[in-house]
Design a protein around this motif. Structure first.
Motif, mmCIF file in Angstrom:
data_model
loop_
_atom_site.group_PDB
_atom_site.id
_atom_site.type_symbol
_atom_site.label_atom_id
_atom_site.label_comp_id
_atom_site.label_asym_id
_atom_site.label_seq_id
_atom_site.Cartn_x
_atom_site.Cartn_y
_atom_site.Cartn_z
ATOM 1 N N HIS A 93 27.089 -12.045 3.178
ATOM 2 C CA HIS A 93 25.670 -12.368 3.261
ATOM 3 C C HIS A 93 24.950 -11.461 4.258
ATOM 4 C CE1 HIS A 93 27.589 -15.054 6.321
ATOM 5 N NE2 HIS A 93 26.564 -14.628 7.054
ATOM 6 N N THR A 94 25.671 -10.935 5.257
ATOM 7 C CA THR A 94 25.050 -9.978 6.177
ATOM 8 C C THR A 94 24.734 -8.666 5.466
ATOM 9 O OG1 THR A 94 26.282 -10.965 8.008
ATOM 10 C CG2 THR A 94 25.342 -8.788 8.371
ATOM 11 N N LEU A 95 25.661 -8.192 4.636
ATOM 12 C CA LEU A 95 25.425 -6.957 3.888
ATOM 13 C C LEU A 95 24.366 -7.146 2.822
ATOM 14 C CD1 LEU A 95 29.168 -5.914 3.446
ATOM 15 C CD2 LEU A 95 27.574 -5.062 5.156
ATOM 16 N N HIS A 96 24.309 -8.333 2.222
ATOM 17 C CA HIS A 96 23.324 -8.582 1.169
ATOM 18 C C HIS A 96 21.916 -8.637 1.746
ATOM 19 C CE1 HIS A 96 22.236 -10.123 -2.866
ATOM 20 N NE2 HIS A 96 21.274 -10.744 -2.202
ATOM 21 N N GLU A 97 21.774 -9.273 2.891
ATOM 22 C CA GLU A 97 20.450 -9.342 3.501
ATOM 23 C C GLU A 97 19.940 -7.960 3.913
ATOM 24 O OE1 GLU A 97 20.970 -12.024 6.704
ATOM 25 O OE2 GLU A 97 21.121 -13.814 5.415
ATOM 26 N N ALA A 98 20.844 -7.057 4.260
ATOM 27 C CA ALA A 98 20.443 -5.692 4.601
ATOM 28 C C ALA A 98 20.262 -4.814 3.369
ATOM 29 C CB ALA A 98 21.472 -5.062 5.522
ATOM 30 N N GLN A 99 20.482 -5.378 2.153
ATOM 31 C CA GLN A 99 20.363 -4.645 0.892
ATOM 32 C C GLN A 99 21.237 -3.389 0.898
ATOM 33 O OE1 GLN A 99 16.242 -3.951 -0.042
ATOM 34 N NE2 GLN A 99 15.767 -6.135 -0.205
ATOM 35 N N HIS A 100 22.446 -3.567 1.389
ATOM 36 C CA HIS A 100 23.362 -2.432 1.513
ATOM 37 C C HIS A 100 23.881 -1.977 0.151
ATOM 38 C CE1 HIS A 100 25.910 0.257 3.806
ATOM 39 N NE2 HIS A 100 26.995 -0.187 3.177
ATOM 40 N N PRO B 102 23.791 -18.605 -2.955
ATOM 41 C CA PRO B 102 22.491 -18.250 -3.544
ATOM 42 C C PRO B 102 22.313 -16.757 -3.758
ATOM 43 C CG PRO B 102 22.225 -19.833 -1.750
ATOM 44 C CD PRO B 102 23.631 -19.359 -1.699
ATOM 45 N N GLN B 103 22.899 -15.947 -2.880
ATOM 46 C CA GLN B 103 22.780 -14.503 -3.044
ATOM 47 C C GLN B 103 23.581 -14.012 -4.252
ATOM 48 O OE1 GLN B 103 24.181 -13.175 0.747
ATOM 49 N NE2 GLN B 103 22.276 -13.683 1.825
ATOM 50 N N LEU B 104 24.741 -14.614 -4.487
ATOM 51 C CA LEU B 104 25.529 -14.230 -5.660
ATOM 52 C C LEU B 104 24.817 -14.609 -6.949
ATOM 53 C CD1 LEU B 104 29.146 -15.240 -4.544
ATOM 54 C CD2 LEU B 104 28.078 -12.998 -4.438
ATOM 55 N N LEU B 105 24.218 -15.792 -6.973
ATOM 56 C CA LEU B 105 23.502 -16.212 -8.179
ATOM 57 C C LEU B 105 22.266 -15.360 -8.412
ATOM 58 C CD1 LEU B 105 23.745 -20.094 -7.729
ATOM 59 C CD2 LEU B 105 25.217 -18.607 -9.083
#
Length: 528
Positions: free
Chosen positions: A393-400, A432-435
């Motif tokens: 979730h840290t990498l997803h929030e940074a849109q890595h 929620p990020q995966l969905l």
């Protein structure tokens, strides 16, 4: 000093002042010219006698392998190397196939003895007389006591396991009395625990493992049969595995890449008549379109240049044991798709466990903000592996990793423990990020109970925004070897026992055809 570079007077003075060396003995050309001093007659060596002198006989109290004395070394590196040599000397024990059973506490392998010590310090006796210290496990798991401990009935405090079963050699109870009391329930898994014991000793036996020799790429015309383990190993031209124990050892490694390949391959055994849902066919068809590209007639010259698609990104979240697999094992996934390339992205706080000496974590720099360990050399150019010691979730929030594409991306979760009480809170921000990505998510579980618990947790926390693409069921390519939990000797499971999948719900625009047909909404659900 050459004699032609000085005068005769200086040369005589130098020879006069030089020390007198004893005259060299004259060499005799025949035995009759000189007489050698008398020596005792040497014993003639026969043709089968060793050239080196034999060691004296051992005393009754001595052993055949004396301990290695560790000398004092000037630096820590040399001391560590000497300790490693001593450990290798102790590990140099060859166990025969008929001598693999040993109790854990008296095992000839030092790693197994350390494991037994860990179990005695952390595992608790499951007898109902003790107060419970952990949440109840799967009630359908064999070997469970018929009357699990409860706070109301338990009187004595928790106690660690100390007593070993003489049949399986694993500590399972705190005392012989409690062991005899629960002997009936222990008999349900005693044979399985003995098999685990022998398989562990087989790994430390020192024998050569021909089953671990992985084949390379094969011809495109050679089809792969993904019906079961036997047909896969035969069609992939593995070395013949005739022993059940060797089969269990090799499937313990191959279960991770082959489980992914068996779902994504166009010849997958999972179809609409077997676990696959209509929404899953949509998602897998998009991936298979990229994984099995048509032949374009590419060549080595300029006229044969063709554009190649980007690699398939496989995000393996919560990576643990799969991150330390030999890279030859992961290459088996690439060999199933010879015309595609892969980028394995291992993400998780434990993704580099027990690998600090192999790959020290790099510093986090602006060019590498999350300290990724990238492996590309020596993998044939068809696969690349990146490891992130970080939460997803840290990498997803940074849109890595943005943007995501259902044609090139897939998430894989090996034994994630989504619904487990001790790990579900770590997935609350990730679900929620995966969905949101609308990318297929493949999951595995240790047992049917483990999968059903994870599915119920996803159904509850997704709030209707998830579609089931693959029904839960037994994995055709599960590990045939059973594993033992060191913190609970009665918890027996096998890797990737079951497989299932889900995806974020997709809403597609359609023409209005009346109230009756428009009331459905969405692309599907858990019950469709």
């Amino acid at each position: 000093m050459a004699s032609n570079s000085i005068c005769a007077r200086c040369l005589k003075h130098a020879l006069r002042s030089a020390p007198h060396a004893p005259p060299a003995p004259r060499r005799a050309f025949t035995s009759s010219t000189t007489k050698q001093p008398a020596q005792p007659p040497a014993r003639r060596r026969t043709i089968h006698q060793a050239s080196t002198p034999r060691a004296p006989a051992l005393a009754p109290h001595q052993t055949t392998t004396p301990p290695i004395a560790t000398p004092a070394y000037p630096n820590a590196h040399a001391r560590q190397a000497a300790a490693q040599d001593a450990a290798d000397h102790e590990r140099r024990v060859l166990l025969q196939p008929d001598n693999l059973f040993h109790p854990f506490t008296t095992s000839p392998a030092p790693e197994i003895r350390k494991r037994a010590q860990f179990m005695r310090r952390n595992a608790y006796c499951p007898h109902p007389d003790h107060q419970p210290v952990r949440a109840p496990a799967d009630p359908h798991t064999p070997g469970q006591h018929p009357h699990p401990p409860t706070t109301a009935t338990a009187a004595s405090p928790p106690a660690h396991v100390k007593h070993e079963c003489p049949d399986c050699g694993i500590p399972v109870s705190c005392s012989p009395e409690h062991f005899l009391d629960a002997y009936e329930s222990h008999l349900e898994i005693c044979d399985l625990l003995r098999q685990i014991n022998e398989d562990d000793h087989d790994l430390h036996s020192g024998r050569f493992f021909p089953e671990f020799e992985m084949p390379g790429p094969q011809l495109d015309e050679a089809q792969v049969n993904l019906t079961n383990w036997d047909t896969l190993l035969y069609s992939r031209e593995f070395s013949a595995v005739d022993d059940e124990r060797s089969m269990r050892q090799v499937t313990r490694l191959l279960t991770y890449p082959i489980t992914i390949g068996s779902v994504l391959h166009e010849l997958s055994p999972y179809n609409l008549s077997n676990q696959l849902q209509p929404e899953g066919l949509r998602s897998l068809s998009a991936l298979r379109y990229t994984l099995h590209p048509p032949r374009t007639g590419a060549g080595l010259d300029i006229k044969g240049l063709r554009p190649n698609p980007p690699p398939i990104r496989l995000f393996i979240l919560g990576a643990r044991a799969e991150s330390s697999l030999p890279r030859d094992v992961w290459l088996q996934l690439a060999h199933l798709f010879p015309r595609s390339t892969f980028h394995l992205i291992l993400i998780g706080p434990e993704s580099m466990s027990n690998r600090d000496a192999e790959f020290p974590l790099p510093e986090r720099t602006p060019q590498n903000p999350y300290g990724a360990v990238v492996e590309a050399r020596g993998l044939g150019g068809q696969i690349k592996i990146s490891t992130y010691v970080e939460y997803y979730h840290t990498l997803h929030e940074a849109q890595h990793f943005h943007p995501f594409d259902p044609y090139f991306d897939c998430f894989v979760l090996f034994h994630p423990g989504l619904g487990h009480p001790s790990s579900s809170h770590e997935w609350a921000a990730t679900l929620p990020q995966l969905l949101e990505t609308k990318v297929p998510i493949l999951c595995t579980g240790y047992s049917q109970f483990d999968m059903e618990r994870d599915i119920e947790w996803v159904r509850t926390h997704s709030q209707g925004e998830a579609d089931l693409i693959l029904k839960p069921g037994e994995n055709r390519f599960r590990s045939l070897r059973w594993d033992l939990s060191d913190s609970d000797p009665g918890d027996v499971s096998c890797g990737n026992f079951g497989v299932w999948g889900f995806r974020g719900k997709r809403y597609e625009a359609d023409s209005y055809r009346g109230k009756e047909e428009a009331s459905g909404g969405g692309s599907g659900g858990w019950d469709k």
